[in-house]
Design an enzyme around this catalytic site. Structure first.
Site, short mmCIF file in Angstrom:
data_model
loop_
_atom_site.label_atom_id
_atom_site.label_comp_id
_atom_site.label_asym_id
_atom_site.label_seq_id
_atom_site.Cartn_x
_atom_site.Cartn_y
_atom_site.Cartn_z
N LYS A 1 104.68 -50.91 141.08
CA LYS A 1 105.50 -50.45 140.22
C LYS A 1 104.50 -50.79 138.57
CE LYS A 1 106.90 -55.22 140.59
NZ LYS A 1 108.07 -56.64 141.17
N SER B 1 98.00 -58.64 143.54
CA SER B 1 96.61 -60.33 143.72
C SER B 1 96.03 -59.53 144.43
CB SER B 1 97.59 -60.87 145.12
OG SER B 1 99.13 -60.79 144.09
N TYR C 1 92.68 -59.80 142.26
CA TYR C 1 92.39 -60.69 141.04
C TYR C 1 91.84 -61.41 142.62
CZ TYR C 1 95.17 -59.05 137.40
OH TYR C 1 95.98 -58.56 136.10
N GLN D 1 88.99 -64.11 144.70
CA GLN D 1 88.17 -63.76 143.72
C GLN D 1 87.31 -64.26 144.98
OE1 GLN D 1 89.21 -67.67 141.96
NE2 GLN D 1 89.47 -66.81 139.94
N GLY D 2 87.74 -65.23 146.07
CA GLY D 2 86.75 -66.45 147.10
C GLY D 2 86.06 -65.06 148.06
N GLY D 3 86.87 -64.59 148.27
CA GLY D 3 86.22 -63.44 148.84
C GLY D 3 86.87 -63.35 150.57
N GLU E 1 84.16 -71.83 153.15
CA GLU E 1 84.81 -72.41 151.87
C GLU E 1 86.09 -73.68 152.87
OE1 GLU E 1 87.77 -70.29 149.11
OE2 GLU E 1 86.75 -68.24 150.32
N HIS F 1 98.07 -73.41 145.13
CA HIS F 1 96.99 -73.56 145.43
C HIS F 1 96.04 -74.84 143.78
CE1 HIS F 1 92.24 -73.44 144.15
NE2 HIS F 1 92.61 -72.23 145.02
N ARG G 1 93.76 -77.37 150.70
CA ARG G 1 94.85 -77.46 149.23
C ARG G 1 96.06 -77.51 149.70
NH1 ARG G 1 94.17 -70.44 149.44
NH2 ARG G 1 91.97 -70.33 148.81
N HIS H 1 100.88 -70.09 145.09
CA HIS H 1 99.63 -69.21 144.89
C HIS H 1 99.86 -67.99 146.22
CE1 HIS H 1 95.35 -68.13 145.10
NE2 HIS H 1 94.92 -67.88 146.21
N GLU I 1 100.37 -59.40 152.18
CA GLU I 1 101.35 -60.88 152.19
C GLU I 1 103.34 -61.16 152.13
OE1 GLU I 1 99.89 -62.53 148.59
OE2 GLU I 1 101.20 -64.41 148.50
#
Ligand SMILES: Cc1cc2nc3c(=O)[nH]c(=O)nc-3n(C[C@H](O)[C@H](O)[C@H](O)COP(=O)(O)OP(=O)(O)OC[C@H]3O[C@@H](n4cnc5c(N)ncnc54)[C@H](O)[C@@H]3O)c2cc1C
Length: 504
Positions: free
Chosen positions: A26, A33, A36, A38-40, A104, A221, A267, A327, A351
């Site tokens: 869109k 997402s 963006y 990050q962590g893995g 993590e 988060h 979290r 989050h 998601e």
């Protein structure tokens, strides 16, 4: 494919050899997402790890609500999904020639693969993109928002799109439709999610008669950057894994008051503790402090370090003000393990979908994996529809749109259906969500009008399901029902035409 994140692209790769695949985004092609993350990405790939341990960690995080078959599928198919990404060129970080595995919160082994430190999603997306666009049958349309699904005798026959270039509505017919629209974080006033995450897939599916499950479970988060003029940028959990500390407005550490694992508590526990600590001190300020760490360890997170620096915070010498933010959505459009919804020819993955794999709370870094594993499965299942005949879409039935300011809607969701919930607050939210002007479907409704309609519906569904779930479990906290209750060890289901939430 409605969506060009990891789930949509992975499904497109599976389907491409069978026929024409249209991938819709869109906004910009990579605004998602996935871009963006990050962590893995978590998978039991290292020699020290086992699929059973990954399974166990996922089940524990899900707080009694995971679908065991979905979890088994995710962890068993995870290693092969990583191999594929490597074959397709994903450059995960290595130590010499060996893959590097990070840890993590709540993972019992080092199993998180990352790329360029904190740009994992971008790298996975790049490799999927390269693979998908190598097929001449795959076509991408960006800046094209799907506003409604088109039906034919109860089956899905295509979708109606708003073309941002021309302002026109266009009808797209399709033999099958995959919802890969990502999350719903924008329903809340504070979120780490990009602007596109307005829960559109849930709105589209619900209106078409699909079941929506477990939407009350939203992960908040704890550490999003909170600076005037700065985006609600995520400061990854990996920073706390590296030794970052949380301090209240007086500069004191406080997590020992709330959980034995302190900063490394789950979290949702950290998010709730921050809210309680702000209430206790009466000051709306929490700091994330890395100043005691050697600078080279802080700079191991280049994207985070540079972003904070751009907004005037040098993490090596200054703590960053942070606050919790919406989050990740554990719930969504209910599917089986092949992405099938209860509506013929409508699939969902990533998601937006709810396979039950995350239960009441998601284990960190399981969602990129979910996108590739269940995206591939949905793409495969859609092959059957590729062989079916095309259906003639029926005209869209006019509906009413709620007229509500986006900021008011997002603040209401944050205050009443956010980190801490109660019957009074949720009932108030539902009253205020209903008590708006309803206007007839605007001809050529714009993207933003449709987004507000979807956010309004998603906020309503979250509040309705959160009110029905009279317990606290995983990411769902009821101040009036603080305990977990066995009778609620079930999935909530909301469906159009049935105001009552059903538990199964
Ligand atoms: C800041 C941040 C960090 C994260 N870090 C991690 C991490 O380290 N590890 C991890 O596993 N997970 C992480 N996550 C979660 C993870 O990134 C997402 O769950 C995952 O990427 C979702 O992928 P997706 O393909 O389902 O959706 P997305 O990647 O969000 O893609 C959604 C797509 O749908 C399109 N779309 C939406 N609505 C419409 C519409 N109406 N019409 C047309 N197109 C539409 C969008 O344009 C976009 O292309 C993070 C999330 C965020 C926000």
């Amino acid at each position: 494919m409605i969506g060009a994140g990891v789930a949509g692209l992975r499904a497109a790769i599976e389907l491409a050899p069978a026929g024409q695949v249209l991938v819709l985004a869109k906004d910009k092609p990579n605004e998602s997402s996935s871009q963006y993350a990050q962590g893995g990405i978590a998978a039991a790939v290292s020699d020290e790890d086992e699929v059973e341990l990954h399974e166990q960690d996922t089940l524990v995080a899900g707080d009694g609500l995971c679908d065991r078959d979905a979890v088994r599928t995710l962890v068993q198919e995870g290693p092969r999904a990583i191999e594929e990404l490597l074959e397709w060129g994903a450059a995960f970080d290595r130590e010499g020639t060996k893959l590097m595995f990070g840890r993590e919160g709540a993972h019992s082994r080092n199993r998180i693969l990352h790329a360029q430190g904190d740009s994992t999603g971008r790298e996975i997306l790049r490799s999927l993109w390269q693979k998908a666009t190598a097929y001449p049958s795959v076509r991408l349309l960006s800046f094209t928002a799907i506003t409604e699904l088109l039906e034919s005798g109860g089956s899905i026959a295509g979708a109606l799109a708003y073309d941002a270039w021309t302002g026109d509505s266009i009808e797209i017919s399709a033999k099958a439709v995959l919802l890969a629209t990502g999350g719903l974080g924008r329903v809340y006033s504070a979120t780490t999610n990009p602007d596109v995450a307005t829960g559109d897939g849930i709105g589209l599916a619900y209106r078409a008669g699909a079941e929506v499950s477990d939407v009350e479970f939203v992960q908040f988060h704890p550490t999003a950057l909170q600076l005037p003029g700065a985006p609600c940028f995520l400061l990854s959990e990996a920073l706390r894994g590296e030794g970052a500390l949380l301090r209240n407005a007086r500069g004191e550490r406080f997590m020992h008051r709330y959980h034995p694992q302190e900063e490394l508590a789950p979290r949702d526990v950290v998010s709730r503790s921050m809210v309680l600590e702000m209430q206790r001190t009466g000051e709306a300020r929490i700091l994330l402090d890395l100043t005691h760490l050697p600078a080279e360890r802080v700079r191991r997170f280049p994207r985070i370090y540079e972003t904070c620096l751009r907004y005037g915070i040098d993490l090596c010498t200054q703590p960053a003000p942070v606050h919790p933010a919406a989050h990740y959505a554990m719930g969504g459009v209910r599917t089986d393990l092949d992405g099938r919804t209860n509506v013929d020819r409508l699939f969902a993955a990533g998601e937006v979908a709810c396979t039950g794999v995350h239960g009441a709370n998601r284990l960190a870094s399981n969602s990129l994996l979910e996108g590739v594993v269940f995206g591939a499965r949905a793409g495969k299942a859609m092959l059957d529809s590729a062989a079916a005949r095309r259906l003639m879409p029926e005209p869209v039935r006019p509906t009413l749109f709620p007229r509500m300011e986006e900021t008011e809607l997002r603040s209401l969701a944050w205050e009443r259906a956010g980190i801490m919930r109660s019957a009074d607050g949720l009932e108030d939210a539902l009253r205020r969500l209903q008590d708006v002007a309803w206007v007839p479907h605007p001809a050529n409704a714009t993207r933003i009008e449709c987004e507000v309609r979807n956010m309004h519906l998603v906020a309503t569904l979250i509040a309705r399901c959160a009110l029905a779930r009279e317990e606290s479990r995983g990411a769902h906290t009821r101040t009036d029902f603080p305990e977990r209750r066995l009778e609620f060890q079930k999935h909530s289901i909301a469906k159009k035409g049935n105001l009552e939430v059903v538990f199964v």
